[in-house]
Design a protein around this motif. Sequence first.
Motif, PDB file in Angstrom:
ATOM      1  N   CYS A 136       0.983  -2.492  -8.718  1.00 32.95           N
ATOM      2  CA  CYS A 136       0.550  -2.291 -10.096  1.00 32.95           C
ATOM      3  C   CYS A 136      -0.695  -3.093 -10.426  1.00 32.95           C
ATOM      4  O   CYS A 136      -1.419  -2.760 -11.357  1.00 32.95           O
ATOM      5  CB  CYS A 136       1.682  -2.647 -11.053  1.00 32.95           C
ATOM      6  SG  CYS A 136       2.271  -4.353 -10.888  1.00 32.95           S
ATOM      7  N   ALA A 137      -0.981  -4.161  -9.654  1.00 34.10           N
ATOM      8  CA  ALA A 137      -2.161  -4.977  -9.922  1.00 34.10           C
ATOM      9  C   ALA A 137      -3.344  -4.547  -9.069  1.00 34.10           C
ATOM     10  O   ALA A 137      -4.458  -4.389  -9.570  1.00 34.10           O
ATOM     11  CB  ALA A 137      -1.845  -6.456  -9.673  1.00 34.10           C
ATOM     12  N   GLY A 138      -3.129  -4.361  -7.766  1.00 32.20           N
ATOM     13  CA  GLY A 138      -4.241  -4.109  -6.857  1.00 32.20           C
ATOM     14  C   GLY A 138      -4.523  -2.664  -6.545  1.00 32.20           C
ATOM     15  O   GLY A 138      -5.625  -2.319  -6.109  1.00 32.20           O
ATOM     16  N   GLY A 139      -3.537  -1.773  -6.751  1.00 28.64           N
ATOM     17  CA  GLY A 139      -3.661  -0.405  -6.281  1.00 28.64           C
ATOM     18  C   GLY A 139      -4.425   0.544  -7.166  1.00 28.64           C
ATOM     19  O   GLY A 139      -4.378   1.767  -6.972  1.00 28.64           O
ATOM     20  N   GLY A 140      -5.155   0.015  -8.147  1.00 26.06           N
ATOM     21  CA  GLY A 140      -5.913   0.868  -9.050  1.00 26.06           C
ATOM     22  C   GLY A 140      -7.119   1.506  -8.390  1.00 26.06           C
ATOM     23  O   GLY A 140      -7.656   1.003  -7.399  1.00 26.06           O
TER      24      GLY A 140
END
Length: 759
Positions: A360-364
């Motif tokens: 949820c933090a890095g996978g954008g």
Amino acid sequence: MKLYENGAYLLNGTEVVYAGQEHAGMPSKDEAKKNTIAYGILESHNTSGNMDKLQIKFDKLTSHDITFVGIIQTARASGLEKFPIPYVLTNCHNSLCAVGGTINEDDHMFGLTCAKKYGGVYVPPHQAVIHQFAREMLAGGGKMILGSDSHTRYGALGTMAVGEGGPELVKQLLNKTYDIDMPEVVGLYLTGEPIKGVGPQDVALAIIGAVFENGFVKNRVMEFVGPGVKNLSADFRIGVDVMTTETTCLSSIWSTDEKIEEFYEIHGRKEEYRCLNPGACAYYDRFIEIDLSEIRPMIAMPFHPSNVYTIDELNANLMDILDDCEKRANISFDGKVKLDLKSKVRNGRLYVDQGIIAGCAGGGYENICDAADILRGASIGADEFTLSVYPASTPIYMQLVKNGTVATLMETGAIVKTAFCGPCFGAGDTPANNAFSIRHSTRNFPNREGSKVQNGQVASVALMDARSIAATAANKGYLTSACAMDVDFTKPKYFFDQNIYANRVFDSHGVADPSVEIQFGPNIKDWPAMCALPDDLVLKVVSEIHDPVTTTDELIPSGETSSFRSNPLGLAEFALSRKDPEYVGRAKEVQKVQKQIESGISPLSADDAQAAAVVAAIRKAYPDKNFDGDCKTTLGFGSTIFAVKPGDGSAREQAASCQKVLGGWANIANEYATKRYRSNLINWGMLPFLIEEGELPFKNLDYIYIPGVRAAVAAGATEFQAYKVDGEQLIPFTLRMAELTEDEKDIILKGCLINYYRG
């Protein structure tokens, strides 16, 4: 970054007036507080009519496959007939279906059939991580969402979201409310613009480092305002916002603009956009000024997101900082294993074994595109270093395939995987023993990456932004700041393909089908019976933890143990297993006495001679106490733990419920790290006791007697007379408890939330 504890006014979104410098004619603080974005959203969702004592009804709920089985089982036991509001069940945690045979997929089928029966939404494994699906399909301007994952944060999109333990979702499913005192609101006033190479994780880590240890935003709402907001893309804001959980704040909200409107339009939901800004004169209880242009690439060293340095600072003071991390590890692991970070230094540079961009933090989308730009034409090398990238949803993955980003990454030697939260909590990409991993994910707690101290294993994680992880990968594993790279970021436009979800996600559109039979796997078990709080209580201290903070991952380890989440007794076998392996056995020994009492055997006749001696000592001091006959309701025996500050991290209710099913009746702490952990204790009928800092009046394996505890809880007591049982002596001391709501009192008195709803 500047912190102002005394608060400030914000005039017209641009002029800051600090407390004590008010202009003539300005409204009072109480009046101006009503002009924050947070106040308006809370007011519109409050059903109590009293803005000091909130009773919140949420618009939507969301859970993943570590939590939804227990939530639905609890709600079913309490009379659930239909999901009253949209409830989304995602499957992004136990997606590998590799541990424990069929149990993971059995839980997924349980979720699908429940979505059909009760009228919910079911997102199959590998389609999306919980929070990305919520951003894409659930968030709405001015709305409120409750999720059973601590990183439930959609404030950048104008949605106030709260991550809580499962029982709080059960209350919403049963048309009850979320009851809290009106939280204070902290204004975060952003100015400037991030320099090239700085990403959202860098900004987030800088904030966490400034506010975690001092509790500056604890249990408060963070409201992001100021001219710097418009200089951040929607993805950048989302990346900062999701990490607000690590500050221990209650929730977050941002001012919104045309970039957020565009986000909703891209996702086919433009009608959900609302322009949100504070009123002409808004007052914030506390205030933080952040000049985005001053932030540099950051790294959070093991074993907490607040253990932050700039990457340049780390490289300049490498051996000293690594030595400090090793000393912290030795304390955290009680000397059972040795972390050796200094051996990672090669020719004066820090070598990293693994890079992960995920969740949820890095996978954008923007994170991954920028990382690919940095890596274009490079090679990660053929040595120990590996790089794995997990897009946060299948729509993101598809667009990355279409625009060539996936090919760019794979050409370097990186592996691109499906949407999965596993690396974040130890269920995927566990490093080798003594390996050092850098990750754009949410947490780096001890052993959260999957290593097991009880097996002599240790590994460690540092948190970094995707851009600096890519820079490190381009240098074949040698730690590198993204600001050291000369790169032009292409910023390809994002196109969202909603057909992916339309073709695969089950959406009941709120229509329940009572004829559907729920599919139960053999591992899905009901909660064991739990008795009401007795008149008096004997607690045995079965674990004593003096770490500054104890995370929920230490109370109930994540990783493959989470596969047993649908079996309360099975999961409880892992409680504190990586922190205090003797805890389970000790708790069970105390529980045997309680079970004998429940079967009608006097504790004076208990098989446990030590417990019988404790009761004899109590009778000597209290000769009127009748423990000879039927004492099922008069005396209880249970376990407790002491921890300085328990409950940081995950919202998983199992951190409390595992203690409860092993006979736990209480926790004793100097303070609780988060509101959600204290709520979990209460909802499982456990007493959240407090004790003043300093030398404890008891030690591990001591017995504590609390007379009249039931009457004291019912009367709303905040102080409890307690005694350490020392031979035949009862040595007095005081336990405290923060004020309980009327419902919380009833839940504890009845033994747990399930009993409360059963009546």
